[in-house]
Design an enzyme around this catalytic site. Structure first.
Site, PDB file in Angstrom:
ATOM      1  CG  HIS A   1      -1.998  -1.105   1.096  1.00 17.72           C
ATOM      2  ND1 HIS A   1      -2.753  -1.529   2.172  1.00 17.72           N
ATOM      3  CD2 HIS A   1      -2.408  -1.853   0.050  1.00 17.72           C
ATOM      4  CE1 HIS A   1      -3.572  -2.497   1.780  1.00 17.72           C
ATOM      5  NE2 HIS A   1      -3.372  -2.717   0.499  1.00 17.72           N
TER       6      HIS A   1
ATOM      7  CB  SER B   1      -9.202  -6.544  10.064  1.00 16.02           C
ATOM      8  OG  SER B   1      -9.004  -5.710   8.939  1.00 16.02           O
TER       9      SER B   1
HETATM   10  C1  BJW Z   1      -3.072  -6.691  16.522  1.00 18.23           C
HETATM   11  C2  BJW Z   1      -2.576  -5.972  17.580  1.00 18.23           C
HETATM   12  C3  BJW Z   1      -1.356  -6.392  18.080  1.00 18.23           C
HETATM   13  C4  BJW Z   1      -4.409  -5.068  17.054  1.00 18.23           C
HETATM   14  N1  BJW Z   1      -0.753  -7.440  17.543  1.00 18.23           N
HETATM   15  N2  BJW Z   1      -2.448  -7.734  15.999  1.00 18.23           N
HETATM   16  C5  BJW Z   1     -12.706  -7.712  -3.623  1.00 18.23           C
HETATM   17  C6  BJW Z   1     -13.805  -7.839  -2.818  1.00 18.23           C
HETATM   18  C7  BJW Z   1     -14.350  -6.726  -2.172  1.00 18.23           C
HETATM   19  C8  BJW Z   1     -13.797  -5.466  -2.333  1.00 18.23           C
HETATM   20  C9  BJW Z   1     -12.698  -5.339  -3.134  1.00 18.23           C
HETATM   21  C10 BJW Z   1     -12.166  -6.452  -3.770  1.00 18.23           C
HETATM   22  N3  BJW Z   1     -11.084  -6.036  -4.484  1.00 18.23           N
HETATM   23  C11 BJW Z   1     -10.941  -4.717  -4.312  1.00 18.23           C
HETATM   24  C12 BJW Z   1     -11.901  -4.260  -3.496  1.00 18.23           C
HETATM   25  C13 BJW Z   1     -12.066  -2.838  -3.063  1.00 18.23           C
HETATM   26  C14 BJW Z   1     -11.138  -2.407  -1.958  1.00 18.23           C
HETATM   27  C15 BJW Z   1     -11.459  -3.261  -0.721  1.00 18.23           C
HETATM   28  O1  BJW Z   1     -10.805  -4.223  -0.401  1.00 18.23           O
HETATM   29  N4  BJW Z   1     -12.463  -2.859   0.019  1.00 18.23           N
HETATM   30  C16 BJW Z   1     -12.798  -3.572   1.252  1.00 18.23           C
HETATM   31  C17 BJW Z   1     -12.995  -2.558   2.363  1.00 18.23           C
HETATM   32  C18 BJW Z   1     -13.987  -4.453   1.001  1.00 18.23           C
HETATM   33  N5  BJW Z   1      -9.738  -2.541  -2.323  1.00 18.23           N
HETATM   34  C19 BJW Z   1      -9.125  -1.585  -2.990  1.00 18.23           C
HETATM   35  O2  BJW Z   1      -9.711  -0.579  -3.355  1.00 18.23           O
HETATM   36  C20 BJW Z   1      -7.661  -1.804  -3.340  1.00 18.23           C
HETATM   37  N6  BJW Z   1      -7.469  -1.605  -4.720  1.00 18.23           N
HETATM   38  C21 BJW Z   1      -7.756  -2.573  -5.613  1.00 18.23           C
HETATM   39  O3  BJW Z   1      -8.096  -3.690  -5.242  1.00 18.23           O
HETATM   40  O4  BJW Z   1      -7.617  -2.203  -6.928  1.00 18.23           O
HETATM   41  C22 BJW Z   1      -7.818  -3.201  -7.926  1.00 18.23           C
HETATM   42  C23 BJW Z   1      -6.481  -3.802  -8.294  1.00 18.23           C
HETATM   43  C24 BJW Z   1      -5.960  -4.802  -7.507  1.00 18.23           C
HETATM   44  C25 BJW Z   1      -4.744  -5.335  -7.850  1.00 18.23           C
HETATM   45  C26 BJW Z   1      -4.060  -4.868  -8.934  1.00 18.23           C
HETATM   46  C27 BJW Z   1      -4.586  -3.864  -9.705  1.00 18.23           C
HETATM   47  C28 BJW Z   1      -5.816  -3.349  -9.370  1.00 18.23           C
HETATM   48  C29 BJW Z   1      -6.813  -0.763  -2.634  1.00 18.23           C
HETATM   49  C30 BJW Z   1      -6.808  -0.928  -1.162  1.00 18.23           C
HETATM   50  C31 BJW Z   1      -5.981   0.169  -0.514  1.00 18.23           C
HETATM   51  C32 BJW Z   1      -6.115   0.133   0.992  1.00 18.23           C
HETATM   52  N7  BJW Z   1      -5.620   1.325   1.530  1.00 18.23           N
HETATM   53  C33 BJW Z   1      -5.664   1.477   2.986  1.00 18.23           C
HETATM   54  C34 BJW Z   1      -5.516   2.964   3.320  1.00 18.23           C
HETATM   55  C35 BJW Z   1      -4.224   3.489   2.936  1.00 18.23           C
HETATM   56  C36 BJW Z   1      -4.218   4.897   3.277  1.00 18.23           C
HETATM   57  C37 BJW Z   1      -3.630   5.178   4.593  1.00 18.23           C
HETATM   58  O5  BJW Z   1      -2.813   4.451   5.165  1.00 18.23           O
HETATM   59  O6  BJW Z   1      -4.025   6.218   5.017  1.00 18.23           O
HETATM   60  O7  BJW Z   1      -4.655   0.663   3.568  1.00 18.23           O
HETATM   61  S1  BJW Z   1      -7.145   0.976   3.757  1.00 18.23           S
HETATM   62  C38 BJW Z   1      -6.383   0.467   5.243  1.00 18.23           C
HETATM   63  O8  BJW Z   1      -6.738  -0.925   5.408  1.00 18.23           O
HETATM   64  C39 BJW Z   1      -4.859   0.526   5.000  1.00 18.23           C
HETATM   65  C40 BJW Z   1      -4.436  -0.826   5.484  1.00 18.23           C
HETATM   66  O9  BJW Z   1      -3.197  -1.202   4.899  1.00 18.23           O
HETATM   67  C41 BJW Z   1      -5.576  -1.725   5.109  1.00 18.23           C
HETATM   68  C42 BJW Z   1      -5.654  -3.008   5.897  1.00 18.23           C
HETATM   69  O10 BJW Z   1      -5.893  -2.750   7.236  1.00 18.23           O
HETATM   70  P1  BJW Z   1      -5.276  -3.678   8.355  1.00 18.23           P
HETATM   71  O11 BJW Z   1      -3.806  -3.595   8.315  1.00 18.23           O
HETATM   72  O12 BJW Z   1      -5.879  -5.017   8.263  1.00 18.23           O
HETATM   73  O13 BJW Z   1      -5.760  -2.918   9.675  1.00 18.23           O
HETATM   74  P2  BJW Z   1      -7.129  -3.087  10.505  1.00 18.23           P
HETATM   75  O14 BJW Z   1      -7.252  -1.901  11.358  1.00 18.23           O
HETATM   76  O15 BJW Z   1      -8.256  -3.424   9.628  1.00 18.23           O
HETATM   77  O16 BJW Z   1      -6.860  -4.385  11.400  1.00 18.23           O
HETATM   78  C43 BJW Z   1      -5.889  -4.387  12.440  1.00 18.23           C
HETATM   79  C44 BJW Z   1      -5.749  -5.801  12.974  1.00 18.23           C
HETATM   80  O17 BJW Z   1      -4.716  -5.820  13.924  1.00 18.23           O
HETATM   81  C45 BJW Z   1      -7.014  -6.314  13.696  1.00 18.23           C
HETATM   82  O18 BJW Z   1      -7.279  -7.647  13.262  1.00 18.23           O
HETATM   83  C46 BJW Z   1      -6.609  -6.331  15.176  1.00 18.23           C
HETATM   84  O19 BJW Z   1      -7.240  -7.372  15.921  1.00 18.23           O
HETATM   85  C47 BJW Z   1      -5.138  -6.567  15.056  1.00 18.23           C
HETATM   86  N8  BJW Z   1      -4.333  -6.100  16.167  1.00 18.23           N
HETATM   87  N9  BJW Z   1      -3.524  -4.959  17.897  1.00 18.23           N
HETATM   88  C48 BJW Z   1      -1.364  -8.093  16.493  1.00 18.23           C
HETATM   89  N10 BJW Z   1      -0.827  -5.752  19.152  1.00 18.23           N
END
Ligand code: BJW
Length: 241
Positions: free
Chosen positions: A118, A186
């Protein structure tokens, strides 16, 4: 301690791929996204801050938010999870670290060749993909030296394409791995969210580490706990030679 013998899936002979998410940086004081109390999305609306539409509508607001977040990252330090994962690059026959995090803390802890799905909050770019460091001091509006377009963070926002070379490298690494480990995500955001199921379908050993059993408990092995506590214990339990 873990309910299984870690040596069965993690030892020096294995080819290992690790995917990390925001939970790995939580113990460094960086908020996750979806924690209902302290996550970024509990306080801020992703639609107004982390989409290309938001940047077109109010670039100053978006840049100020990222500048604030970057300052938070700059004043934080890697935690034992980052350091342990950096150690792992010396331990396995083959090892690839994939992260969804943009904070650069894996690199700060010594990890090399990290696949940053990302992007990275410490880089700026323009719409023509000219890359720049943040000017110090940063003042809005910073413009590209090459094409004069407005600079934005080099981060993949919702609805934007991931870098296809990085995505291909992630998929190739998982395909070649024996064991796929998922820590602190997540598993909501695609394409990273699809990697665990894909690895399982390919017959890889899968391990998830997360304090929330709702995040990835379908894996073959699940360890409930914080990354910064579990990873040092796990390394300690492995016979490395
Ligand atoms: C602990 C802990 C501790 C706490 N120890 N653990 C298919 C199906 C449905 C939707 C889509 C799909 N394909 C695409 C989509 C759309 C979309 C998407 O996925 N939407 C969903 C919400 C449904 N995806 C996109 O738009 C992506 N683009 C795309 O797919 O384009 C098409 C394409 C693909 C491939 C090639 C070419 C084209 C882009 C996604 C970009 C995500 N960007 C973000 C924001 C970045 C901006 C920023 O940083 O400001 O990235 S979103 C945000 O979520 C950020 C993160 O990297 C990402 C994931 O979050 P993460 O890391 O999982 O965090 P949390 O908060 O969700 O979870 C934290 C976890 O930690 C929890 O489980 C806790 O329990 C745990 N935890 N303390 C260990 N101490």
């Amino acid at each position: 301690m873990f309910g299984f013998n870690p040596n069965d899936i993690l030892n020096a002979t294995k080819k290992v791929v690790v995917l990390t998410g925001a939970g790995v940086s939580a113990e460094s004081g960086i908020p996750t996204f979806r924690d209902p109390m302290e996550g970024y999305w509990a306080e801020f609306d992703p639609e107004t801050l982390a989409t290309p539409q938001a940047f077109r509508k109010d670039p100053r607001l978006v840049m100020e938010w990222y500048q604030w977040r970057r300052n938070k990252v700059l004043s934080s330090a890697p935690n034992p999870a980052h350091f342990e994962l950096a150690e792992w690059q010396k331990r396995f026959r083959s090892y690839t670290l994939i992260t969804q995090n943009v904070d650069g803390l894996h690199e700060k802890a010594g990890s090399r060749h990290v696949l940053e799905m990302h992007g990275n909050i410490h880089r700026l770019r323009c719409q023509n993909m000219h890359y720049h460091a943040w000017p110090e001091p940063y003042e809005y509006p910073a413009k590209c030296h090459v094409c004069s377009k407005l600079l934005r963070p080099d981060i993949v926002w919702f609805g934007e394409n991931l870098d296809l070379k990085i995505l291909a490298a992630c998929r190739a690494a998982i395909l070649g791995a024996d064991t796929f480990v998922v820590i602190g995500t997540s598993g909501i955001v695609y394409p990273a969210a699809g990697f665990l199921d894909a690895a399982q379908k390919m017959g890889k050993a899968t391990l998830v580490i997360n304090p929330d059993p709702g995040s990835g408990a379908q894996a073959q092995y699940f360890i409930k706990g914080k990354a910064g506590e579990v990873l040092p214990q796990l390394s300690h339990a492995i016979d490395w030679d």
